[in-house]
Design an enzyme around this catalytic site. Structure first.
Site, PDB file in Angstrom:
ATOM      1  N   LYS A 179       0.834  -1.214   0.000  1.00 14.68           N
ATOM      2  CA  LYS A 179       0.000   0.000   0.000  1.00 14.68           C
ATOM      3  C   LYS A 179       0.860   1.253   0.000  1.00 14.68           C
ATOM      4  CE  LYS A 179      -1.750   2.605   3.279  1.00 14.68           C
ATOM      5  NZ  LYS A 179      -2.454   3.092   4.496  1.00 14.68           N
ATOM      6  N   GLU A 220      -3.580   4.341  -3.380  1.00 12.08           N
ATOM      7  CA  GLU A 220      -4.440   5.113  -2.473  1.00 12.08           C
ATOM      8  C   GLU A 220      -4.233   6.622  -2.622  1.00 12.08           C
ATOM      9  OE1 GLU A 220      -3.963   4.220   1.713  1.00 12.08           O
ATOM     10  OE2 GLU A 220      -5.539   5.604   2.298  1.00 12.08           O
ATOM     11  N   LYS A 262      -7.745   2.355  -3.850  1.00 11.62           N
ATOM     12  CA  LYS A 262      -8.248   2.683  -2.498  1.00 11.62           C
ATOM     13  C   LYS A 262      -8.495   4.189  -2.422  1.00 11.62           C
ATOM     14  CE  LYS A 262      -7.039   2.367   2.403  1.00 11.62           C
ATOM     15  NZ  LYS A 262      -6.469   1.515   3.444  1.00 11.62           N
TER      16      LYS A 262
HETATM   17  P1  13P Z   1      -8.726   4.994   7.575  1.00 14.23           P
HETATM   18  O1  13P Z   1      -9.745   4.001   7.147  1.00 14.23           O
HETATM   19  O2  13P Z   1      -8.638   5.204   9.044  1.00 14.23           O
HETATM   20  O3  13P Z   1      -8.830   6.279   6.796  1.00 14.23           O
HETATM   21  O4  13P Z   1      -7.319   4.407   7.183  1.00 14.23           O
HETATM   22  C1  13P Z   1      -7.162   3.826   5.952  1.00 14.23           C
HETATM   23  C2  13P Z   1      -5.759   3.856   5.593  1.00 14.23           C
HETATM   24  O5  13P Z   1      -5.178   2.857   5.299  1.00 14.23           O
HETATM   25  C3  13P Z   1      -5.092   5.163   5.578  1.00 14.23           C
HETATM   26  O6  13P Z   1      -3.964   5.064   4.784  1.00 14.23           O
END
Ligand code: 13P
Length: 389
Positions: A179, A220, A262
């Site tokens: 990620k 993400e 994401k």
């Molecule tokens: P949250 O769901 O708390 O936003 O965290 C997700 C995440 O992986 C942030 O990088």
């Protein structure tokens, strides 16, 4: 269902571009040469990535993000009066990965560098506990968002230097996916086109390196909820962010059927006085994704971004109830706070609270499994749910 879908598509021409700065326009066109097209079709033959991407969200499951950096984890512990030590972080992560029944709703768990090297009190590596439960271990590989030079108020995520070697090591430790989070702030003037491009480029370089190493990249780009902006402004910025991301992913020859996206849900800023309804969030979010995310992407797994846990479930549910049968990708979850928070509030570092905290954790995971099917309702949050006790 059909009527709801028509409403989303009807939304498209009705929206105005006025709330974007002119710098958001003017992409360079990119066209593949014949040779490049040959290379791309050759790459399509390597498919373990696709299998992993699908397995992560199979049977209505989603992802559990438990990859808070040491700093973030300690900040959350401090608020709950929990000692900020490596041992307490280990004990908390052990509580999570050993929660009975977690594997019924969670297909993959994202770990932090410290956690992927830790073991249970009985000496079993946490990665092994996950793998034995059929939960695929993943790893956060970015090194955090730092100030973007020359662009006040904007961030760029770092961590590309040495990433090839780190991915190799993480693969050896059992990670099968990774990620990287880019952070995009919203104001009247932000984000800049340069900020969006720089973050999208870094995400794409990271994703290409992951696929080279055989790890599925979770891509993400997070448009933050902080601020007083409208839902429409978040929609525009999210669209622009995602458009940049997919341009760069294509430029870096990332295999789109071997990634998971994401993104944020499309929401009004936290300080905006009129918060949107569930249906408005569902419509705006799915409209944004339909305009920007290619159908080849197997799954969209939302972050929760600080939304209350029950609201995050209800919004995900609204998306699936209205659009599941028409969306080309699975609409799933990759929540950290919206799954963990009730559990950490119960645990507070006390071993006597472990079982109740684990029940709260699996309850939230189950609520999100139901939301993926469009079958979640407030009735699931009854007096018997552990976080309500
Ligand atoms: P949250 O769901 O708390 O936003 O965290 C997700 C995440 O992986 C942030 O990088």
């Amino acid at each position: 269902m059909k009527r709801a879908f028509r409403r989303v598509t009807n939304l498209l021409p009705a929206l105005s571009f006025n709330d974007l700065t002119p710098t958001h326009f003017g992409y360079r066109p990119w066209q593949a040469s014949d040779r490049e097209l040959e290379i791309q079709s050759f790459n399509m033959k390597a498919n373990p990535l696709i299998d992993t991407a699908h397995a992560l969200v199979a049977n209505g499951k989603g992802l559990l993000a438990m990859d808070e950096s040491t700093r973030t984890c300690d900040q959350r512990f401090a608020k709950l009066g929990i000692p900020q030590t490596a041992e307490m972080r280990r004990a908390y992560r052990e509580l999570i990965v050993t929660a009975p029944g977690l594997n019924e709703s969670i297909g993959g768990a994202i770990l932090f560098d410290e956690t992927i090297r830790q073991s249970t009190g009985a000496g079993v590596p946490l990665v092994q506990v996950l793998a034995d439960a059929g939960i695929i271990p993943g790893i956060k590989v970015d090194l955090g968002a730092k100030d973007l030079a020359g662009y006040a108020g904007e961030k760029i995520t770092e961590g590309l230097d040495g990433l090839r070697a780190r991915l190799k090591e993480y693969g050896g430790l059992g990670a099968r996916f990774a990620k990287w989070r880019a952070v995009i702030a919203v104001s009247d003037d932000l984000p800049s086109r340069s900020g969006l491009e720089a973050n999208a480029h870094a995400l794409a370089r990271y994703a290409a390196l992951c696929q080279e190493a055989g790890l599925v990249p979770i891509v993400e780009p997070e448009v933050l909820m902080d601020g007083a902006h409208t839902l429409e402004r978040c929609l525009r910025v999210s669209e622009e962010a995602l458009r940049n991301v997919f341009i760069q992913l294509n430029c870096q020859r990332v295999q789109l059927d071997g990634i998971i996206l994401k993104p944020n849900m499309v929401l009004a800023g936290l300080a905006y006085p009129r918060q949107p309804t569930l249906d408005e969030v569902a419509d705006a979010t799915v409209a944004c994704l339909l305009r920007t995310v290619p159908a080849a992407v197997p799954a969209v797994a939302f972050l929760s971004g600080g939304q209350p846990a029950e609201l995050a479930s209800a919004r995900l549910n609204a998306m699936n109830a209205r659009f599941k049968s028409r969306a080309p990708w699975a609409l799933s979850f990759s929540f950290a706070r919206a799954i963990q928070q009730p559990a950490s509030d119960i645990w507070r570092g006390d071993p006597a609270n472990v079982a109740a905290a684990q029940q709260a954790l699996t309850h939230r995971a189950r609520c999100n499994l139901a939301a993926r099917r469009g079958e979640y309702s407030g009735a699931m949050e009854t007096r018997t749910s552990p976080e309500k006790q």
